[in-house]
Enzyme design. Sequence first.
Site, PDB file in Angstrom:
ATOM      1  CG  PHE A 126       5.459   6.368   0.026  1.00  0.00           C
ATOM      2  CD1 PHE A 126       4.460   5.446  -0.223  1.00  0.00           C
ATOM      3  CD2 PHE A 126       5.217   7.386   0.939  1.00  0.00           C
ATOM      4  CE1 PHE A 126       3.241   5.531   0.420  1.00  0.00           C
ATOM      5  CE2 PHE A 126       3.996   7.475   1.590  1.00  0.00           C
ATOM      6  CZ  PHE A 126       3.006   6.542   1.334  1.00  0.00           C
ATOM      7  CG  ASP A 198      11.733   5.693   3.441  1.00  0.00           C
ATOM      8  OD1 ASP A 198      11.464   4.762   4.218  1.00  0.00           O
ATOM      9  OD2 ASP A 198      10.893   6.532   3.065  1.00  0.00           O
ATOM     10  CE1 TYR A 223       3.062   3.083   8.376  1.00  0.00           C
ATOM     11  CE2 TYR A 223       3.637   4.763   9.982  1.00  0.00           C
ATOM     12  CZ  TYR A 223       3.482   4.373   8.669  1.00  0.00           C
ATOM     13  OH  TYR A 223       3.742   5.261   7.650  1.00  0.00           O
ATOM     14  CE  LYS A 224       5.276   1.396   5.453  1.00  0.00           C
ATOM     15  NZ  LYS A 224       3.947   1.476   4.860  1.00  0.00           N
ATOM     16  NE  ARG A 393       1.571  -2.344  -1.108  1.00  0.00           N
ATOM     17  CZ  ARG A 393       1.975  -1.496  -0.169  1.00  0.00           C
ATOM     18  NH1 ARG A 393       3.155  -0.932  -0.252  1.00  0.00           N
ATOM     19  NH2 ARG A 393       1.218  -1.219   0.870  1.00  0.00           N
TER      20      ARG A 393
END
Length: 434
Positions: A126, A198, A223-224, A393
């Site tokens: 990312f 990560d 937040y995921k 995705r």
Amino acid sequence: MTPTTRADCVELDRTDPLAAFREEFVLPEGVVYLDGNSLGALPRATPGRVADMIEREWGRDLIASWNTAGWWDKPRTLGAKIAPLVGADPDEVVVGDGTSTNLFKALVAALRMSDRDIVLGESGNFPTDLYVTEGAARLTGAVQRRVDPDGPELAAALATGDVAVLLLSHVDYRSGTLRDLPAITRMAHEHGALVVWDLCHSVGAVPIELSRSGADFAVGCTYKYLNAGPGAPAFLYAARRHHAVADQPLSGWHGHANPFDFAPEYEPAPGVSRFLSGSQPLVADAALEASLDVWAKADMAQVRVKSLAMTDLFLRITTGEEPGRRPPLRAVGRRPMVGDGWAGLESVTPLDHAHRGSQVALLQPEEGAGYPIVRALIERGVIGDFRAPDVMRFGFTPLYLRYVDVYDAATALVDVVETGEWRQERFARRAQVT
Ligand SMILES: Cc1ncc(COP(=O)(O)O)c(C=O)c1O
């Protein structure tokens, strides 16, 4: 049971041990939400918890709440609630700041612990991981190298013996590939490197054993899969054995050993609190606490079983591929084509369970098809997302998704592709956030 029909899925939902969790979330009518790997759904308890924090803790009790509502200790109490989800001890995790900031702190601290000067990352990570690594390298005088962590390059790079720190994503944000955290950590240690993980795409998605694996540092967002809301605070894990020596670069008063001495010199706190810097977003912490209270009731082993069953089902319907059924089309040197019995969709997510996170990433062979297909699906109420250059995705969140949702989403996707519905011009117009 291998579900093949919608009726099979209804039956699976009836006996699903996690079924009751769906009631804990607010889910809009008519929507199948497959983007919980980007922004998790809202827990039903969150608005009340946040309102209570604002009206009672802040509005009525005012500054007393630093003591009476445990505001000062929130980074630690919330860290302790995240600890079981990452296989850490309660005093090895703190909550605060964002993932990028925590990544910077962890990377610099790790680099300062080594007398080597290579920081090894992954070429496809990312972007924030790449950029933060660049910044951490600049600050410490280290040199950044990048490899494909899923090929032989990783072992070769570590074997040079000059890697100080390895930074990897546990689950790749684009392909959904799950890395073998214990084995890679072991290999890095054998070659004298420290590892920063990560966990953004794995926390709440797959079981994680940081302590048992001997991991050094880890960061992740909430937040995921953890459902704490947009921009929610992140977390940082530091193995206890590193606490006394870790020297993080953003030394602030919340990380001081005795913050209320207001001493002019910085003296880091003895434990993981030394990774804190300044005041934290306590309103957002209240939302995180509400979602972690839901997670406290979930069994990660059950979550994993359901996640794999769901991604298997989605892959089977959309690509015809599943573990053990036949080699993936790419492996036999052929791309699937529309009209040859498949919708033309190809998985870039590994088929074997050992290397699959909780998302499925698909390609359609035509260049530029990914974005409009996702937009067309969204118009049908199936929400996934798109990542450049052409990946569609779909995230699978076992706490609030049903097997019928997966079935309906997969069949809608096949229909959108097979009918060419996605070719309508309006689906090609790019929104700011994809
Ligand atoms: C692997 C990974 N790291 C970091 C981030 C985001 O960092 P931040 O929370 O600082 O925006 C993301 C966001 O999707 C991510 O996928």
